[in-house]
Write an enzyme that holds these catalytic residues in place. Sequence first.
Site, PDB file in Angstrom:
ATOM      1  N   ALA A  46      -6.411 -32.857 -55.905  1.00  9.69           N
ATOM      2  CA  ALA A  46      -5.329 -33.836 -55.834  1.00  9.69           C
ATOM      3  C   ALA A  46      -4.740 -33.904 -54.430  1.00  9.69           C
ATOM      4  O   ALA A  46      -4.459 -34.994 -53.912  1.00  9.69           O
ATOM      5  CB  ALA A  46      -4.251 -33.479 -56.851  1.00  9.69           C
ATOM      6  N   ALA A 228      -4.175 -22.602 -36.708  1.00 11.51           N
ATOM      7  CA  ALA A 228      -3.477 -23.060 -35.509  1.00 11.51           C
ATOM      8  C   ALA A 228      -4.411 -23.298 -34.332  1.00 11.51           C
ATOM      9  O   ALA A 228      -4.041 -23.964 -33.358  1.00 11.51           O
ATOM     10  CB  ALA A 228      -2.402 -22.051 -35.119  1.00 11.51           C
ATOM     11  N   ASP A 257      -5.961 -28.793 -47.030  1.00 14.04           N
ATOM     12  CA  ASP A 257      -6.263 -29.977 -47.833  1.00 14.04           C
ATOM     13  C   ASP A 257      -5.857 -31.257 -47.106  1.00 14.04           C
ATOM     14  O   ASP A 257      -6.528 -32.284 -47.214  1.00 14.04           O
ATOM     15  CB  ASP A 257      -5.548 -29.896 -49.178  1.00 14.04           C
ATOM     16  CG  ASP A 257      -6.029 -28.739 -50.030  1.00 14.04           C
ATOM     17  OD1 ASP A 257      -7.198 -28.345 -49.880  1.00 14.04           O
ATOM     18  OD2 ASP A 257      -5.240 -28.228 -50.844  1.00 14.04           O
ATOM     19  N   GLY A 292       5.954 -27.651 -49.010  1.00 19.21           N
ATOM     20  CA  GLY A 292       5.072 -28.068 -50.080  1.00 19.21           C
ATOM     21  C   GLY A 292       3.745 -28.598 -49.571  1.00 19.21           C
ATOM     22  O   GLY A 292       3.441 -28.540 -48.373  1.00 19.21           O
ATOM     23  N   SER A 296       4.425 -32.981 -47.985  1.00 17.06           N
ATOM     24  CA  SER A 296       4.484 -32.798 -46.530  1.00 17.06           C
ATOM     25  C   SER A 296       3.467 -33.663 -45.776  1.00 17.06           C
ATOM     26  O   SER A 296       3.414 -33.605 -44.552  1.00 17.06           O
ATOM     27  CB  SER A 296       4.227 -31.325 -46.177  1.00 17.06           C
ATOM     28  OG  SER A 296       2.872 -30.963 -46.407  1.00 17.06           O
TER      29      SER A 296
END
Length: 308
Positions: A46, A228, A257, A292, A296
């Site tokens: 999702a 990063a 994701d 989240g 986000s």
Amino acid sequence: MNEQPLSVTVVGSINADLTVTVARRPGPGETVMASGGGISPGGKGANQAVAAALQGTEVRFVGAVGDDAYAAPATAVLRSSGVDLSAVEEIPGATGLAVITVDETGENSIMVIPGANAAVDADLVDRWRGTVADAGIVLLQGEIPASGFLAAVRAATGRVVVNLAPVVEVDRAALLRADPLMANEHEAGMILTQLGFDGDAAVAAGPDACARALVEAGFASVILTLGAEGALVATPGRRQRIPSPSVTPVDTTGAGDAFAGAFVARLAAGDDLVTAARHAVRVGAYAVTGHGAQDSYPGPGAVLPGQE
């Protein structure tokens, strides 16, 4: 660029995320105070579908939710971002649930209860075979049964993109259809081990060696996500680092994701691997600056880190 952008079908997981924030994660037998406890939408499938849809891509989803109270919040952002949920089945029982602990540095630990995602097997995927076959790109992760993964690859007539997270045992030939395979270094080592190679040695030798080993194992292309440090794009005879813009992380949940969905969105629009990865690292960097997972992710018109 494609004259006509490709459509994307995601065959994957849908979860409700229960997130708590702690100063530091507890050790064995230790109790710590936490805050939060809210429910937000998640699931690797999702998340990636939402990230792709928010980049303007036509996305369809094949999956399952339960008939419980978590189904509505788990699918809320999928719906609002325009993902086609016609092939998401409601089954008796619980929707998938992820329990996420985030510390003050933004790092997270995640425990996943599959729930309805365990029903995304070969039978369910075969019922929606046409939705898979019609897609220009099929995107898969590791949060569904191996039989569903195999059925999706067999049904795919377009490009297959795999983010095998978590790393689970899947059919070898189906996995090698990935173009690209997306993984972080830890996952890459586990995939190499699954394929019969020395994954630990490859990881110890560094990202370039790891990516080279995956290409030599038979993948047409590989994207290593390096947090990063950005990403590494590898194909036979070529490896290229893609740096990430520097940001201050708030919550890393779902950042990988966000990268995967944005990457596939740019592939669908006709970008090459390197160009797509350059965009995706900026979307991933944007995602870690908010709380989240799906909440986000940048929508249309968002200014991304490092964007001129």
